[in-house]
Scaffold this motif. Structure first.
Motif, mmCIF file in Angstrom:
data_model
loop_
_atom_site.group_PDB
_atom_site.id
_atom_site.type_symbol
_atom_site.label_atom_id
_atom_site.label_comp_id
_atom_site.label_asym_id
_atom_site.label_seq_id
_atom_site.Cartn_x
_atom_site.Cartn_y
_atom_site.Cartn_z
ATOM 1 N N ILE A 140 28.541 -17.112 10.836
ATOM 2 C CA ILE A 140 27.835 -16.106 10.050
ATOM 3 C C ILE A 140 28.828 -14.974 9.802
ATOM 4 O O ILE A 140 29.427 -14.466 10.746
ATOM 5 C CB ILE A 140 26.600 -15.568 10.804
ATOM 6 C CG1 ILE A 140 25.588 -16.693 11.013
ATOM 7 C CG2 ILE A 140 25.982 -14.406 10.050
ATOM 8 C CD1 ILE A 140 24.358 -16.266 11.813
ATOM 9 N N GLU A 141 29.019 -14.639 8.535
ATOM 10 C CA GLU A 141 30.010 -13.609 8.219
ATOM 11 C C GLU A 141 29.341 -12.275 7.939
ATOM 12 O O GLU A 141 28.370 -12.200 7.199
ATOM 13 C CB GLU A 141 30.844 -14.066 7.014
ATOM 14 C CG GLU A 141 31.749 -15.225 7.391
ATOM 15 C CD GLU A 141 32.332 -15.925 6.183
ATOM 16 O OE1 GLU A 141 32.166 -15.421 5.073
ATOM 17 O OE2 GLU A 141 32.935 -16.994 6.375
ATOM 18 N N VAL A 142 29.905 -11.224 8.572
ATOM 19 C CA VAL A 142 29.284 -9.901 8.466
ATOM 20 C C VAL A 142 30.339 -8.862 8.116
ATOM 21 O O VAL A 142 31.524 -9.049 8.429
ATOM 22 C CB VAL A 142 28.568 -9.555 9.797
ATOM 23 C CG1 VAL A 142 29.571 -9.321 10.922
ATOM 24 C CG2 VAL A 142 27.644 -8.370 9.649
ATOM 25 N N LYS A 143 29.899 -7.783 7.438
ATOM 26 C CA LYS A 143 30.825 -6.706 7.099
ATOM 27 C C LYS A 143 30.539 -5.487 7.959
ATOM 28 O O LYS A 143 29.507 -4.834 7.795
ATOM 29 C CB LYS A 143 30.682 -6.340 5.619
ATOM 30 C CG LYS A 143 31.388 -7.320 4.705
ATOM 31 C CD LYS A 143 31.674 -6.704 3.358
ATOM 32 C CE LYS A 143 30.447 -6.750 2.500
ATOM 33 N NZ LYS A 143 30.717 -6.615 1.076
ATOM 34 N N VAL A 144 31.441 -5.195 8.899
ATOM 35 C CA VAL A 144 31.238 -4.064 9.808
ATOM 36 C C VAL A 144 32.565 -3.398 10.168
ATOM 37 O O VAL A 144 33.634 -3.919 9.854
ATOM 38 C CB VAL A 144 30.575 -4.513 11.143
ATOM 39 C CG1 VAL A 144 29.131 -4.904 10.935
ATOM 40 C CG2 VAL A 144 31.358 -5.644 11.789
ATOM 41 N N ASP A 145 32.458 -2.256 10.832
ATOM 42 C CA ASP A 145 33.608 -1.645 11.492
ATOM 43 C C ASP A 145 33.639 -2.230 12.902
ATOM 44 O O ASP A 145 32.676 -2.081 13.661
ATOM 45 C CB ASP A 145 33.411 -0.131 11.527
ATOM 46 C CG ASP A 145 34.515 0.592 12.278
ATOM 47 O OD1 ASP A 145 35.138 1.483 11.693
ATOM 48 O OD2 ASP A 145 34.750 0.280 13.480
ATOM 49 N N TYR A 146 34.728 -2.889 13.222
ATOM 50 C CA TYR A 146 34.852 -3.647 14.466
ATOM 51 C C TYR A 146 34.437 -2.840 15.702
ATOM 52 O O TYR A 146 33.553 -3.230 16.453
ATOM 53 C CB TYR A 146 36.294 -4.123 14.601
ATOM 54 C CG TYR A 146 36.592 -4.940 15.827
ATOM 55 C CD1 TYR A 146 36.214 -6.272 15.901
ATOM 56 C CD2 TYR A 146 37.267 -4.378 16.898
ATOM 57 C CE1 TYR A 146 36.490 -7.028 17.023
ATOM 58 C CE2 TYR A 146 37.549 -5.128 18.032
ATOM 59 C CZ TYR A 146 37.164 -6.453 18.089
ATOM 60 O OH TYR A 146 37.442 -7.189 19.189
ATOM 61 N N SER A 147 35.061 -1.666 15.916
ATOM 62 C CA SER A 147 34.798 -0.980 17.180
ATOM 63 C C SER A 147 33.440 -0.284 17.163
ATOM 64 O O SER A 147 32.768 -0.194 18.192
ATOM 65 C CB SER A 147 35.920 -0.009 17.511
ATOM 66 O OG SER A 147 35.920 1.037 16.606
ATOM 67 N N ARG A 148 33.007 0.202 15.997
ATOM 68 C CA ARG A 148 31.677 0.821 15.912
ATOM 69 C C ARG A 148 30.576 -0.210 16.135
ATOM 70 O O ARG A 148 29.550 0.077 16.745
ATOM 71 C CB ARG A 148 31.483 1.498 14.555
ATOM 72 C CG ARG A 148 32.405 2.664 14.290
ATOM 73 C CD ARG A 148 32.268 3.708 15.357
ATOM 74 N NE ARG A 148 32.989 4.931 15.040
ATOM 75 C CZ ARG A 148 33.092 5.962 15.863
ATOM 76 N NH1 ARG A 148 32.535 5.888 17.059
ATOM 77 N NH2 ARG A 148 33.754 7.031 15.522
ATOM 78 N N PHE A 149 30.793 -1.408 15.624
ATOM 79 C CA PHE A 149 29.800 -2.463 15.794
ATOM 80 C C PHE A 149 29.693 -2.848 17.276
ATOM 81 O O PHE A 149 28.599 -3.025 17.814
ATOM 82 C CB PHE A 149 30.165 -3.683 14.940
ATOM 83 C CG PHE A 149 29.160 -4.792 14.998
ATOM 84 C CD1 PHE A 149 27.894 -4.623 14.489
ATOM 85 C CD2 PHE A 149 29.489 -6.011 15.571
ATOM 86 C CE1 PHE A 149 26.952 -5.646 14.547
ATOM 87 C CE2 PHE A 149 28.552 -7.040 15.635
ATOM 88 C CZ PHE A 149 27.286 -6.856 15.125
ATOM 89 N N LYS A 150 30.835 -2.932 17.931
ATOM 90 C CA LYS A 150 30.814 -3.245 19.360
ATOM 91 C C LYS A 150 30.087 -2.147 20.145
ATOM 92 O O LYS A 150 29.328 -2.428 21.066
ATOM 93 C CB LYS A 150 32.241 -3.422 19.892
ATOM 94 C CG LYS A 150 32.875 -4.707 19.396
ATOM 95 C CD LYS A 150 33.807 -5.338 20.405
ATOM 96 C CE LYS A 150 35.007 -4.485 20.690
ATOM 97 N NZ LYS A 150 36.119 -5.280 21.261
ATOM 98 N N GLN A 151 30.333 -0.889 19.735
ATOM 99 C CA GLN A 151 29.672 0.242 20.378
ATOM 100 C C GLN A 151 28.140 0.116 20.244
ATOM 101 O O GLN A 151 27.399 0.344 21.207
ATOM 102 C CB GLN A 151 30.166 1.522 19.694
ATOM 103 C CG GLN A 151 29.816 2.805 20.406
ATOM 104 C CD GLN A 151 30.351 4.011 19.631
ATOM 105 O OE1 GLN A 151 31.153 3.891 18.691
ATOM 106 N NE2 GLN A 151 29.899 5.195 20.025
ATOM 107 N N VAL A 152 27.688 -0.269 19.060
ATOM 108 C CA VAL A 152 26.253 -0.457 18.807
ATOM 109 C C VAL A 152 25.685 -1.523 19.739
ATOM 110 O O VAL A 152 24.689 -1.316 20.435
ATOM 111 C CB VAL A 152 26.014 -0.872 17.330
ATOM 112 C CG1 VAL A 152 24.620 -1.456 17.146
ATOM 113 C CG2 VAL A 152 26.231 0.310 16.404
ATOM 114 N N LEU A 153 26.343 -2.691 19.777
ATOM 115 C CA LEU A 153 25.820 -3.792 20.588
ATOM 116 C C LEU A 153 25.842 -3.443 22.071
ATOM 117 O O LEU A 153 24.894 -3.754 22.800
ATOM 118 C CB LEU A 153 26.619 -5.074 20.336
ATOM 119 C CG LEU A 153 26.518 -5.663 18.928
ATOM 120 C CD1 LEU A 153 27.182 -7.031 18.887
ATOM 121 C CD2 LEU A 153 25.066 -5.779 18.475
#
Ligand code: ADP
Length: 259
Positions: A140-153
């Motif tokens: 599944i391909e997603v468009k995110v900011d890598y480190s911000r997305f990790k912070q969210v999760l």
């Protein structure tokens, strides 16, 4: 932009009133800006010395092997409190930046399945909770900011762990729609009373302090999650049932082109 009242053809009293209102509005927005700047400066100024304090504490803990158990415990408590405040300051700084439009995102395409797996492995370094991942497809391909997305999760995993019993698992469900990607994080925890559900994304909002005294949260985590997800073009919501569990759902733009 700043709110303005335009009343060109109105009687003079109304014009005067409008002028006064405009002046008040401009003063208000000035003071909001000052407040944001103040929060941002204070957070920044406090973070640096605290990081140094934490560094010293950690180095003493690493090097001194002749500490008594109570000394060891005191230093560990001090270090973990310092870490807590540093995280809090970072959150305040992020929120202040987001408010003034200075939070920048580096949006790129990633394979969602791999990102989630990475974050789960990170979380399992400090918790032995069972975390499962279910996905309808790969990749599944997603468009995110890598480190911000990790912070969210990580924020959502932290909450799922904090607000549920150790024996219950946590489940990630990944799903792909035509132009969106859906990520759900499900726990079998205490749940959130309906009347609080719409408010938990507000800053400093916590449900019933007395029910979760030991968790030591600040109530900023979910407001950060919301700010970051929205900054990446997505949305976040919650469904929850008391004593059954909670599901946090994130929707994000799907990457259209190949990676
Ligand atoms: P914190 O966890 O620091 O209190 P958050 O902003 O992350 O702050 O969460 C706000 C409140 O929402 C929490 O205090 C808690 O009451 C509730 N909450 C968040 N996640 C969950 C969850 N997974 N299960 C139950 N309650 C939750």
């Amino acid at each position: 932009g700043r709110a303005q009242l335009y009343l060109n053809n109105a009687p003079s009293e109304v014009k005067e009133l409008a002028q006064t209102l405009n002046m008040l509005l401009s003063r208000l927005s000035q003071s909001w800006e000052q407040e944001r700047e103040f929060v941002s400066n204070v957070s920044h100024e406090l973070r640096t010395p605290l990081t140094i304090v934490l560094g010293y504490l950690q180095s003493v803990l690493r090097r001194q092997n002749n500490l008594t158990p109570s000394q060891q415990e005191a230093l560990e408590t001090a270090a973990s409190e310092a870490e807590h405040i540093i995280r809090l300051l970072q959150d305040l700084l992020d929120l202040a930046r987001a408010d003034s439009g200075y939070l920048h995102f580096q949006i790129k395409s990633y394979v969602l399945n791999n990102l989630v797996e990475e974050v789960v492995l990170m979380a399992q370094k400090y918790s032995d909770r069972t975390i499962q991942i279910e996905s309808t497809t790969y990749p599944i391909e997603v468009k995110v900011d890598y480190s911000r997305f990790k912070q969210v999760l990580l924020n959502l995993i932290d909450n799922a762990i904090k607000y549920s019993e150790a024996a219950t698992p946590i489940l990630f469900k990944l799903n792909q729609l035509s132009d969106r990607v859906i990520i759900q994080i499900c726990d079998q925890g205490h749940g959130i009373p309906l009347q609080h559900q719409s408010r938990i994304f507000e800053r400093f909002y916590r449900v019933d302090e007395s029910r979760s005294p030991a968790t030591g949260g600040s109530g900023l985590g979910l407001s950060i999650v919301k700010t970051l997800v929205e900054g990446m073009g997505g949305s976040v919501s919650v469904q929850s049932k008391l004593e059954e569990g909670s599901v946090f759902t994130i929707s994000l733009p799907r990457s259209s082109s190949g990676i």
